[in-house]
Design a protein around this motif. Sequence first.
Motif, short mmCIF file in Angstrom:
data_model
loop_
_atom_site.label_atom_id
_atom_site.label_comp_id
_atom_site.label_asym_id
_atom_site.label_seq_id
_atom_site.Cartn_x
_atom_site.Cartn_y
_atom_site.Cartn_z
N ASP A 28 47.07 52.20 38.28
CA ASP A 28 46.28 52.18 39.58
C ASP A 28 47.04 50.86 39.54
OD1 ASP A 28 44.35 51.63 41.45
OD2 ASP A 28 43.15 52.77 40.35
N ASP A 29 45.84 50.20 40.80
CA ASP A 29 45.74 48.60 40.63
C ASP A 29 44.73 47.72 41.21
OD1 ASP A 29 48.77 48.50 41.40
OD2 ASP A 29 48.42 49.34 43.18
N ALA A 30 44.94 46.45 41.22
CA ALA A 30 43.31 46.28 41.11
C ALA A 30 43.55 44.55 41.55
CB ALA A 30 43.18 45.55 39.48
N THR A 31 42.96 44.32 42.95
CA THR A 31 42.44 43.00 43.36
C THR A 31 41.86 42.38 42.81
OG1 THR A 31 43.29 44.67 45.98
CG2 THR A 31 42.56 42.16 45.85
N VAL A 32 42.46 40.39 42.69
CA VAL A 32 42.03 40.20 42.07
C VAL A 32 42.17 38.38 42.69
CG1 VAL A 32 42.05 41.64 39.79
CG2 VAL A 32 43.89 39.42 40.49
N ILE A 72 47.20 48.37 36.35
CA ILE A 72 46.35 48.34 35.76
C ILE A 72 46.64 49.67 35.00
CG2 ILE A 72 44.43 46.76 36.54
CD1 ILE A 72 42.52 48.91 37.23
N LEU A 125 40.76 51.41 33.68
CA LEU A 125 40.00 50.66 33.47
C LEU A 125 39.58 49.72 32.26
CD1 LEU A 125 36.97 51.93 35.56
CD2 LEU A 125 38.67 50.58 37.11
N ALA A 161 42.25 47.05 31.89
CA ALA A 161 42.19 46.07 32.40
C ALA A 161 40.82 45.23 32.64
CB ALA A 161 41.96 46.51 33.96
N VAL A 181 37.10 39.37 39.94
CA VAL A 181 38.25 41.44 40.81
C VAL A 181 37.32 41.97 41.46
CG1 VAL A 181 38.17 43.72 39.98
CG2 VAL A 181 37.92 41.99 38.00
N PRO A 233 39.22 47.39 42.10
CA PRO A 233 38.02 48.25 42.35
C PRO A 233 36.72 48.10 41.63
CG PRO A 233 39.08 49.06 40.15
CD PRO A 233 40.27 47.93 40.48
N LEU A 246 35.80 48.49 37.78
CA LEU A 246 35.87 47.05 37.37
C LEU A 246 35.61 46.50 37.46
CD1 LEU A 246 38.05 45.89 35.04
CD2 LEU A 246 39.66 45.62 37.13
N ARG A 247 35.27 45.59 38.82
CA ARG A 247 34.28 44.65 38.99
C ARG A 247 32.73 44.23 38.42
NH1 ARG A 247 34.09 40.36 42.94
NH2 ARG A 247 31.40 39.63 42.79
#
Length: 335
Positions: free
Chosen positions: A237-241, A282, A285, A288, A301, A304, A307-308
């Motif tokens: 998966d990916d996370a935008t940070v 990531i 969850l 990460a 974050v 997603p 995760l935030r």
Amino acid sequence: MRASRLISLLMLLQAHGRMTAAQLAERLEVSTRTVYRDVEALHTAGIPLYGEAGHAGGYRLVEGWRTRLTGLTAQEAERLFLAGLPGPAAELGYGAAVAALQLKLHAALPPELADRAARIQERFHLDTPNWYADGDTSPHLPDVAEAVWRQRRIAVRYRSWAGEVDRVLEPYGLVLKGGRWYAVAGRPGRDEPATYRVNQVLSLTTSDEEFTRPAGFDLPAWWREHVARFRAHLHRDDATVRLSPRGRERLREVASELVAASAERTAGPPDDAGWVTAVIPIESLTHAHGDLLRLGADVEVLAPAALRERLAATAADLAALYAPRPVPEVSPPPP
């Protein structure tokens, strides 16, 4: 055994010039009394060896005399590739053969090359384990190595992620990765080999039954493909940070090269405070959450959402834990 020790003593003197009985005893792992007996035996054999008394004394060979007893044994030749890895060689049970090999190689070199080799050994050191781990050891590692060499099947009790299991393995090779030993082994009736962490072997019995190693099996090539497949499946998966300038720097320290490279590749232009928005891969969850907590307030974050929310809940718990508390009043001691 004594003949091998006599040759080692001779090689030590040829390589180092002058050595005391105490130094020779330490290197050969014997008593000084044994060194004295060995020196006398070499004298009797006609080796031009003499001792000097005093603070700067010791044993040495007559100037200009060199032995030709530097031929490698079969075992030493087999261990040649481990000469630069004395720690792993000892773990495999090959420490004595590698030490003898290094002595013979050093003794065979002309003086100018021997000096250069000595400087390399003094100034460069390979430490294979990671910073926060000492690597792992296993009492069964020498047995696995012997089974690899002799192509013998082994029956093991193995601690896997699903619990303890019994396996019959055909070990094709051993790999040292990040201070950890892995056996690459097949199983009877299965086509594709798998990896087994050696320190998870709980018990081992070596069989007299010899297996046939797959024709053309290339251990380094197979391992490279295995690592590539592992990494491809690791990040799902990916996370935008958002990263502060300091968080951007620290990400290179706490994250893998793949994560750090992705952050640099996808980073947008910095805002007025120097923060950038980036996308990082990531694994899950949970992973990460643990990794990004190490960056503290230098990462935010954006997605997603799960995760935030998890990081926000942890931050709230930490804030509550470290909130200022009233200091209880202490009554003065009685007069």
